[in-house]
Design an enzyme around this catalytic site. Structure first.
Site, PDB file in Angstrom:
ATOM      1  N   GLU A  65       0.523  -1.055   0.043  1.00 49.67           N
ATOM      2  CA  GLU A  65       0.008  -0.263   0.208  1.00 49.67           C
ATOM      3  C   GLU A  65       1.094   1.563   0.095  1.00 49.67           C
ATOM      4  O   GLU A  65       0.876   2.059  -0.612  1.00 49.67           O
ATOM      5  CB  GLU A  65      -0.693  -0.144   1.437  1.00 49.67           C
ATOM      6  N   TRP A  87      -8.393  -0.856   0.756  1.00 49.46           N
ATOM      7  CA  TRP A  87      -9.271  -0.063  -0.272  1.00 49.46           C
ATOM      8  C   TRP A  87     -10.403  -0.339  -0.931  1.00 49.46           C
ATOM      9  O   TRP A  87     -11.438   0.993  -1.509  1.00 49.46           O
ATOM     10  CB  TRP A  87      -8.511   1.004  -1.609  1.00 49.46           C
ATOM     11  N   TYR A 129      -4.232   9.686  -0.592  1.00 48.20           N
ATOM     12  CA  TYR A 129      -3.466   9.801   0.127  1.00 48.20           C
ATOM     13  C   TYR A 129      -1.457  10.699  -1.131  1.00 48.20           C
ATOM     14  O   TYR A 129      -1.588  11.546  -1.387  1.00 48.20           O
ATOM     15  CB  TYR A 129      -2.540   8.905   0.437  1.00 48.20           C
ATOM     16  N   ARG A 171      12.821  23.310   9.426  1.00 43.02           N
ATOM     17  CA  ARG A 171      11.792  23.011  10.223  1.00 43.02           C
ATOM     18  C   ARG A 171      10.539  23.013   9.048  1.00 43.02           C
ATOM     19  O   ARG A 171       9.418  23.156   9.728  1.00 43.02           O
ATOM     20  CB  ARG A 171      11.670  23.865  11.693  1.00 43.02           C
ATOM     21  N   CYS A 191      -6.544   9.933   6.992  1.00 45.89           N
ATOM     22  CA  CYS A 191      -6.537   9.480   8.294  1.00 45.89           C
ATOM     23  C   CYS A 191      -4.914  10.307   8.738  1.00 45.89           C
ATOM     24  O   CYS A 191      -5.526  11.421   9.674  1.00 45.89           O
ATOM     25  CB  CYS A 191      -7.322   8.308   8.771  1.00 45.89           C
ATOM     26  N   ARG A 211      -5.310  12.443  12.190  1.00 42.26           N
ATOM     27  CA  ARG A 211      -6.959  13.248  13.012  1.00 42.26           C
ATOM     28  C   ARG A 211      -8.063  12.256  13.311  1.00 42.26           C
ATOM     29  O   ARG A 211      -8.566  12.623  13.838  1.00 42.26           O
ATOM     30  CB  ARG A 211      -7.447  14.081  11.654  1.00 42.26           C
ATOM     31  N   ASP A 214      -8.558   4.820  14.033  1.00 43.39           N
ATOM     32  CA  ASP A 214      -9.221   3.219  14.254  1.00 43.39           C
ATOM     33  C   ASP A 214      -7.529   2.068  14.790  1.00 43.39           C
ATOM     34  O   ASP A 214      -7.566   1.565  14.023  1.00 43.39           O
ATOM     35  CB  ASP A 214      -9.753   2.369  12.991  1.00 43.39           C
ATOM     36  N   ASN A 222      -0.594   1.698  10.337  1.00 42.92           N
ATOM     37  CA  ASN A 222      -0.536   3.303  10.068  1.00 42.92           C
ATOM     38  C   ASN A 222       0.857   3.215  10.677  1.00 42.92           C
ATOM     39  O   ASN A 222       2.036   3.646  10.633  1.00 42.92           O
ATOM     40  CB  ASN A 222      -1.288   3.878  11.200  1.00 42.92           C
ATOM     41  N   LEU A 253     -11.650   3.005  19.295  1.00 42.56           N
ATOM     42  CA  LEU A 253     -12.184   1.519  19.228  1.00 42.56           C
ATOM     43  C   LEU A 253     -13.957   1.083  19.084  1.00 42.56           C
ATOM     44  O   LEU A 253     -14.695   1.952  19.466  1.00 42.56           O
ATOM     45  CB  LEU A 253     -11.785   0.905  20.373  1.00 42.56           C
ATOM     46  N   TYR A 254     -14.091   0.996  17.985  1.00 43.57           N
ATOM     47  CA  TYR A 254     -15.635   0.817  17.089  1.00 43.57           C
ATOM     48  C   TYR A 254     -16.166  -0.132  18.102  1.00 43.57           C
ATOM     49  O   TYR A 254     -15.479  -1.072  18.440  1.00 43.57           O
ATOM     50  CB  TYR A 254     -15.496   0.209  15.852  1.00 43.57           C
TER      51      TYR A 254
END
Length: 309
Positions: A65, A87, A129, A171, A191, A211, A214, A222, A253-254
């Site tokens: 991915e 996806w 993305y 920076r 996300c 942001r 899950d 991630n 968490l779902y």
């Protein structure tokens, strides 16, 4: 006293959300328990990677991915051809909604791969993305007073590598995915939206700001992707990987992940997997899946849960 296993902080976060999170209705209608403003830190020196050991994380899928992101492609066809279905649920949901066809995911994915016209119509995700990373749109004034989109936008990844090579103390080594003007065209707004990099003592560290997270299904991927990003950029810039700092805003968490959460929290993390990169390509865009290997990864059994679309 021995130091805590790196995965302990992930499990602590999961436990905190599950026992103390605010229960709320979310976009998907499934419902979550959520906390706001969290942080995890991982040492990436000597090939260390934040691979979870309390369940199997399919790191090759996550790597495929990430490499797909670097191409700027926004159609799932190339992913489906590699057996990567991360996806697929979003285009599938749109196809079912707009056609009334209750096709299953496997059949939909096969058709995406086999039929280029079908893939063009139903497989595109919008400017997600990778499109923002390597082709952020730029509009320039034209003679008629209107603005025209430039043929090629800003390649943030190429500029990041160049900036770190030429001005490591800067920076502004940032890659941004949150293009406000194009959010409504995306199957899912980013996300993991912002990455920033920092060089000290020959080591490259990175912050990833997410942001929406899950924790059960998304965060393991991630963390791998962010650590992989740091490792690849470090190699391209002749630096050593330093630290990954992960920052989550709405971290949740779902409610339908209860079985997974309870099973995973009953497990004890163990082991210290390492990643090696077989070669240093001329460009960060030239890596392939065969360039990456993980050693000493012995995870406990797979834990599954439904994806909220």
């Amino acid at each position: 006293m021995p130091s805590l296993h790196y995965e302990t902080q992930y499990l602590d976060l999961m436990r905190h959300i599950w026992t103390q999170g605010d229960e709320r209705v979310d976009r998907t209608g499934v419902g979550t328990r959520s906390v706001f403003g969290t942080q995890l830190r991982f040492d990436l020196s000597q090939g260390q990677m934040p691979l979870l050991t309390t369940k199997r994380v399919y790191w090759k899928t996550a790597t495929r991915e990430f490499l797909w992101f670097l191409t700027g492609d926004t159609n799932i066809r190339r992913l489906c051809a590699q057996g990567v279905e991360i996806w697929t649920d979003w285009p599938l949901a749109r196809y079912r909604r707009e056609t009334g066809d209750a096709i299953d995911r496997a059949a939909f994915s096969r058709r995406i791969v086999d039929d280029a016209d079908f893939a063009a119509q139903w497989g595109d995700l919008g400017p997600v993305y990778g499109k923002q990373w390597v082709d952020w749109p730029v509009y320039e004034p034209a003679q008629d007073g209107l603005f025209r989109k430039r043929a090629r936008g800003v390649n943030q990844i190429a500029e990041l590598v160049h900036g770190l090579r030429t001005n490591p103390g800067g920076r502004r080594h940032i890659v941004e995915g949150w293009n406000v003007a194009e959010l409504d065209q995306m199957a899912l707004p980013p996300c993991h939206k912002t990455y920033q990099f920092h060089v000290a003592d020959g080591r490259l560290s990175g912050v990833m700001y997410q942001r929406s997270c899950d924790v059960a299904l998304g965060l393991p991927f991630n963390l791998w992707g962010a650590a992989l990003f740091i490792a690849m950029v470090a190699q391209q810039c002749e630096l050593e990987p330093g630290e990954l700092v992960w920052m989550g805003a709405d971290t949740h968490l779902y409610l339908n992940h209860a079985d997974l959460v309870e099973a995973q929290l009953a497990r004890v993390p163990a082991g210290a997997p390492r990643m090696t990169i077989a070669r240093r390509p001329d460009s960060i865009f030239d890596y392939t899946i065969d360039d990456f290997a993980v050693h000493d990864y012995h995870p406990q059994g797979h834990l599954a849960a439904p994806v909220a679309v």
